[in-house]
Design an enzyme around this catalytic site. Sequence first.
Site, PDB file in Angstrom:
ATOM      1  N   LYS A 197       0.838  -1.173   0.358  1.00  0.00           N
ATOM      2  CA  LYS A 197       0.262  -0.217   0.115  1.00  0.00           C
ATOM      3  C   LYS A 197       1.017   1.541   0.380  1.00  0.00           C
ATOM      4  O   LYS A 197       1.501   1.624   1.128  1.00  0.00           O
ATOM      5  CB  LYS A 197      -1.297  -0.141   1.531  1.00  0.00           C
ATOM      6  CG  LYS A 197      -1.754   1.733   1.557  1.00  0.00           C
ATOM      7  CD  LYS A 197      -2.485   0.845   2.530  1.00  0.00           C
ATOM      8  CE  LYS A 197      -3.678   2.243   2.150  1.00  0.00           C
ATOM      9  NZ  LYS A 197      -4.527   2.079   3.787  1.00  0.00           N
ATOM     10  N   LYS A 250      -2.032  -0.800  -4.024  1.00  0.00           N
ATOM     11  CA  LYS A 250      -2.737  -0.215  -4.029  1.00  0.00           C
ATOM     12  C   LYS A 250      -2.455   1.105  -3.703  1.00  0.00           C
ATOM     13  O   LYS A 250      -1.059   1.160  -3.515  1.00  0.00           O
ATOM     14  CB  LYS A 250      -3.787  -0.217  -2.611  1.00  0.00           C
ATOM     15  CG  LYS A 250      -4.535   1.145  -2.855  1.00  0.00           C
ATOM     16  CD  LYS A 250      -4.927   0.428  -1.236  1.00  0.00           C
ATOM     17  CE  LYS A 250      -6.235   2.069  -0.599  1.00  0.00           C
ATOM     18  NZ  LYS A 250      -6.672   1.692   1.007  1.00  0.00           N
TER      19      LYS A 250
END
Length: 325
Positions: A197, A250
């Site tokens: 992330k 992400k």
Amino acid sequence: MDHQFFRGRRLRRTSQLRDLVAETSVGIEDLIQPIFVQDGKGQQIPIPSMEGIFRWSVDLLSQEMDALAEAKVGSVIVFGMPDSSKKDGKASGAYASQGSAQEAIRFIKKNYPHISVISDVCLCAYTDTGHCGVMGEDDIDNDASLEVLSQVALSHAQAGADVVAPSDMMDGRVWAIRQTLDEKGFSHIPILSYSAKYASSFYGPFRDATDCAPQKGDRQGYQMDPRNQREALREIGADLQEGADMVMIKPALAYLDIIHETKLTYDVPVFAYNVSGEFAMIKAAAEKGWIKEEPAVREMLTSIKRAGADRILTYFAKNFQKYFS
Ligand code: PBG
């Protein structure tokens, strides 16, 4: 005549031929719709930066869930939000058994048992600092955060979540959550780790939606540096060793190379999060008439699939059939 060149156009001549040789397809079964739930009653609050997306109180959630069931969405990821008076230093609202996330999970599993429920495990909506971990003296206390995150994951599993998905980026959270779930009788509940992330500007609209922007500082001390690719593979490897069953990259669009490398390197399900800023950019440009929304969405989701994502979390899931039919 002896042609020495490649006639690639032969297979592009008709739509039937193009379909015949298409390498990638995106179906509704690939998509997971994020939903935002909050404390209170009678609430359906529009999010200004995310057209068509709302914050729901659980008593009205059936409206959204009926629409998703109708649209053949098979999975959702639930984000809970407390009343702002309930935010505190310890993020205690995050693992309250009557919290909005826990109530929503129970409600969905009871009324829509065919829809799988992933729960986002994080503290940022519940801490008074807006950070994803709890504060120590002058920085986030990583290891103290692990205990809280484990309690959050456990409370979601107890409410009936099918999958828990830690998005905080603290070190060791997968290990800590796995241990807690196993000890408490939830060894069957899988972990989808937001392993890679990135500290991204594309989360802006989400932070509006969940009121979780850090009060001070930013998330660069825990989320990944956009300049790094090899580090992502290291994070993913570590999470798998700690017990993650599935991994997530992400955001998606600016990180297609990470999705691709992950798919080549590891044999686990690879998820990608088509985040709020990616949604908002398309919506805003389409509203201005600068791009056409439906083909742009189709192209974007296809590119994420093509890069190697097995499943995509996207705010476009709800309208997917409209885009692709
Ligand atoms: C919070 C969280 C964020 C998103 C999912 N979980 C925001 C952040 O880390 O700042 C972003 C989702 C999106 O932008 O659509 N832990």
